[in-house]
Motif scaffolding. Structure first.
Motif, short mmCIF file in Angstrom:
data_model
loop_
_atom_site.label_atom_id
_atom_site.label_comp_id
_atom_site.label_asym_id
_atom_site.label_seq_id
_atom_site.Cartn_x
_atom_site.Cartn_y
_atom_site.Cartn_z
N LEU A 1 0.12 8.06 8.06
CA LEU A 1 1.17 7.12 7.69
C LEU A 1 0.77 6.27 6.50
O LEU A 1 1.62 5.84 5.72
CB LEU A 1 1.50 6.19 8.87
CG LEU A 1 1.97 6.83 10.18
CD1 LEU A 1 2.34 5.75 11.17
CD2 LEU A 1 3.13 7.79 9.93
N LEU A 2 -0.53 6.03 6.36
CA LEU A 2 -1.04 5.12 5.34
C LEU A 2 -2.30 5.73 4.75
O LEU A 2 -3.14 6.24 5.49
CB LEU A 2 -1.35 3.77 5.99
CG LEU A 2 -1.63 2.56 5.11
CD1 LEU A 2 -0.44 2.22 4.23
CD2 LEU A 2 -1.99 1.36 5.99
N GLY B 1 0.81 -1.22 0.00
CA GLY B 1 0.00 0.00 0.00
C GLY B 1 0.84 1.26 0.00
O GLY B 1 0.51 2.24 -0.69
N LEU B 2 1.92 1.25 0.75
CA LEU B 2 2.81 2.41 0.77
C LEU B 2 3.52 2.59 -0.57
O LEU B 2 3.69 3.71 -1.05
CB LEU B 2 3.84 2.25 1.90
CG LEU B 2 3.27 2.38 3.32
CD1 LEU B 2 4.27 1.87 4.35
CD2 LEU B 2 2.91 3.83 3.61
N ALA B 3 3.92 1.48 -1.18
CA ALA B 3 4.58 1.56 -2.50
C ALA B 3 3.61 2.06 -3.56
O ALA B 3 4.00 2.82 -4.46
CB ALA B 3 5.13 0.18 -2.89
N VAL B 4 2.35 1.67 -3.46
CA VAL B 4 1.33 2.20 -4.37
C VAL B 4 1.19 3.70 -4.17
O VAL B 4 1.14 4.49 -5.14
CB VAL B 4 -0.02 1.49 -4.14
CG1 VAL B 4 -1.15 2.22 -4.89
CG2 VAL B 4 0.04 0.04 -4.60
N ALA B 5 1.13 4.13 -2.92
CA ALA B 5 0.97 5.56 -2.61
C ALA B 5 2.16 6.37 -3.12
O ALA B 5 1.99 7.55 -3.48
CB ALA B 5 0.81 5.75 -1.10
N ILE C 1 8.37 -8.18 -4.96
CA ILE C 1 8.04 -7.04 -5.84
C ILE C 1 8.36 -5.72 -5.16
O ILE C 1 8.95 -4.81 -5.78
CB ILE C 1 6.56 -7.11 -6.25
CG1 ILE C 1 6.34 -8.27 -7.23
CG2 ILE C 1 6.11 -5.80 -6.88
CD1 ILE C 1 4.89 -8.57 -7.54
N VAL C 2 8.02 -5.60 -3.89
CA VAL C 2 8.36 -4.37 -3.15
C VAL C 2 9.87 -4.16 -3.16
O VAL C 2 10.36 -3.04 -3.36
CB VAL C 2 7.81 -4.42 -1.72
CG1 VAL C 2 8.37 -3.28 -0.88
CG2 VAL C 2 6.29 -4.36 -1.72
N GLN C 3 10.61 -5.23 -2.98
CA GLN C 3 12.07 -5.10 -2.99
C GLN C 3 12.59 -4.71 -4.36
O GLN C 3 13.54 -3.93 -4.49
CB GLN C 3 12.71 -6.41 -2.52
CG GLN C 3 14.21 -6.32 -2.32
CD GLN C 3 14.75 -7.44 -1.44
OE1 GLN C 3 14.05 -7.96 -0.58
NE2 GLN C 3 16.01 -7.80 -1.65
N LYS C 4 11.95 -5.22 -5.42
CA LYS C 4 12.34 -4.86 -6.78
C LYS C 4 12.17 -3.36 -7.03
O LYS C 4 13.04 -2.71 -7.64
CB LYS C 4 11.49 -5.64 -7.79
CG LYS C 4 11.99 -7.03 -8.09
CD LYS C 4 13.10 -7.01 -9.14
CE LYS C 4 13.49 -8.40 -9.58
NZ LYS C 4 14.52 -8.39 -10.65
N VAL C 5 11.05 -2.80 -6.60
CA VAL C 5 10.74 -1.42 -6.96
C VAL C 5 11.32 -0.40 -5.98
O VAL C 5 11.41 0.80 -6.31
CB VAL C 5 9.22 -1.20 -7.09
CG1 VAL C 5 8.65 -2.10 -8.17
CG2 VAL C 5 8.49 -1.40 -5.77
#
Length: 363
Positions: free
Chosen positions: A253-254, A99-103, A186-190
């Protein structure tokens, strides 16, 4: 030999905690008497007695009402300072990282999974694998019939992508821990960081969660679906953040829309009205009966959020019957919540403390 656990509990009463002590523990949630927050001490005592008798074996319990801890307990050798394995409750934290990566604009839930791993895909990906999206990972709708055993794989992402996808993604609910690992990868990739590293300044530090530990795969990726270790109060803080729609101490925060999506019913997973595992699934959160939702993990690790009661319940345990564990919550704690503060009941508060001081797990 039967091992006995001695239950140590602290019921922190505002009258016993001075302002200096509160300031010295500013990272902790504020404490209150149960009655000041509209909860019956007698009902909490009944819950603890019943859980101690019927749940094999409780490790800890914390009840937060209106943002205040009104009861907290640990069965030795567990303690307030000791971290506990979360098992699949870890999944809800991985979802939060997504969710944070999307934001931050680093990905979309509608991105295809293969987009992030062009070098790890099988030579001829199936149409279903090509169609698999991040959303499908989040909702356990990847299209798999069964889980791939990542523990036996040399390379976890390659093993996941090589696994057969017989169903169209988005059409077949199948609880799938490797899918959560893929979210972590995926989070680690981006971001260029593990989920643990990525969440530290964005979630753990703002909540005052100290030294979280998260096991990693052979490729150095936080496992995502399990492997996180936190304290009981850390679990309660996480639930309180979601109860507050992503705000903490006046700071967001979110995103609130992510909280809404993650904790809403995204997919159906059953039809039995008496089972908390049949009420729908969100983004790595389970829907519950009574308008509640939760993150949960093997052996009875729970972060229960009850929006209608403005309450959070954190529990760690080692039990095989997690539905029975939840039933005690619904049967004994749910009726304990009042709409207004109750008259202070020192006699019942003393009984509660005395009852808990004598408790020992007999199994």
């Amino acid at each position: 030999m039967m091992q006995k656990f001695v239950l140590a509990i602290v019921i922190a009463v505002a009258a016993f905690v001075g302002p200096a002590a509160i300031l010295a523990q500013s990272d902790n949630l504020p404490r209150s008497t149960p009655e000041a927050q509209g909860v019956s001490s007698a009902a909490i005592r009944e819950f603890v007695e019943t859980a101690n008798q019927e749940v094999n074996t409780m490790h800890s319990f914390m009840l937060v009402r209106h943002g205040h801890v009104v009861a907290e307990a640990w069965w030795e050798p567990e303690s307030a300072e000791k971290q506990h394995v979360l098992w699949s409750l870890s999944k809800s934290f991985t979802s939060t990282a997504v969710g944070l990566a999307v934001a931050e604009g680093k990905l979309s839930v509608d991105d295809q999974v293969l987009k992030f791993f062009p070098d790890d895909a099988p030579p001829e990906p199936s149409a279903n694998l090509k169609a698999m999206r991040i959303r499908d990972l989040l909702t356990m709708n990847t299209g798999h019939q069964d889980e791939v055993n990542l523990r036996e794989a040399d390379h976890w992402v390659k093993a996941f992508l090589a696994h057969p996808v017989p169903h169209k993604p988005g059409t077949h609910f199948r609880y799938n821990t490797p899918a959560t690992y893929m979210l972590s990868a995926i989070v680690q990739k981006v971001t260029g960081q593990t989920v643990l590293e990525y969440l530290t300044p964005r979630l753990f530090e703002p909540l005052g969660i100290e030294d979280p530990k998260w096991d990693a795969s052979p490729q150095g990726v936080s496992i995502g679906g399990y492997g996180l270790f936190l304290r009981t109060e850390d679990i309660a803080k996480f639930g309180q953040l979601y109860l507050q729609k992503g705000k903490w101490n006046g700071k967001r925060l979110l995103p609130s829309d992510w909280v809404e999506q993650a904790t809403s019913k995204q997919v159906s997973n059953g039809s039995d009205p008496s089972r908390d595992w049949d009420q729908g699934y969100g983004f790595q959160f389970w829907r519950c009966r009574h308008g509640a939702y939760r993150g949960d993990g093997k052996d009875g690790q729970f972060c229960l959020v009850l929006p209608e009661q403005d309450a959070v319940i954190a529990i760690t345990a080692n039990t095989r019957d997690m539905q029975a564990e939840l039933n005690v919550v619904w049967d004994k704690l749910l009726p304990a919540f009042g709409d207004k503060p109750l008259a202070e009941n020192p006699d019942e508060q003393v009984k509660l403390k005395a009852t808990i001081a004598k408790l020992k797990a007999s199994r």
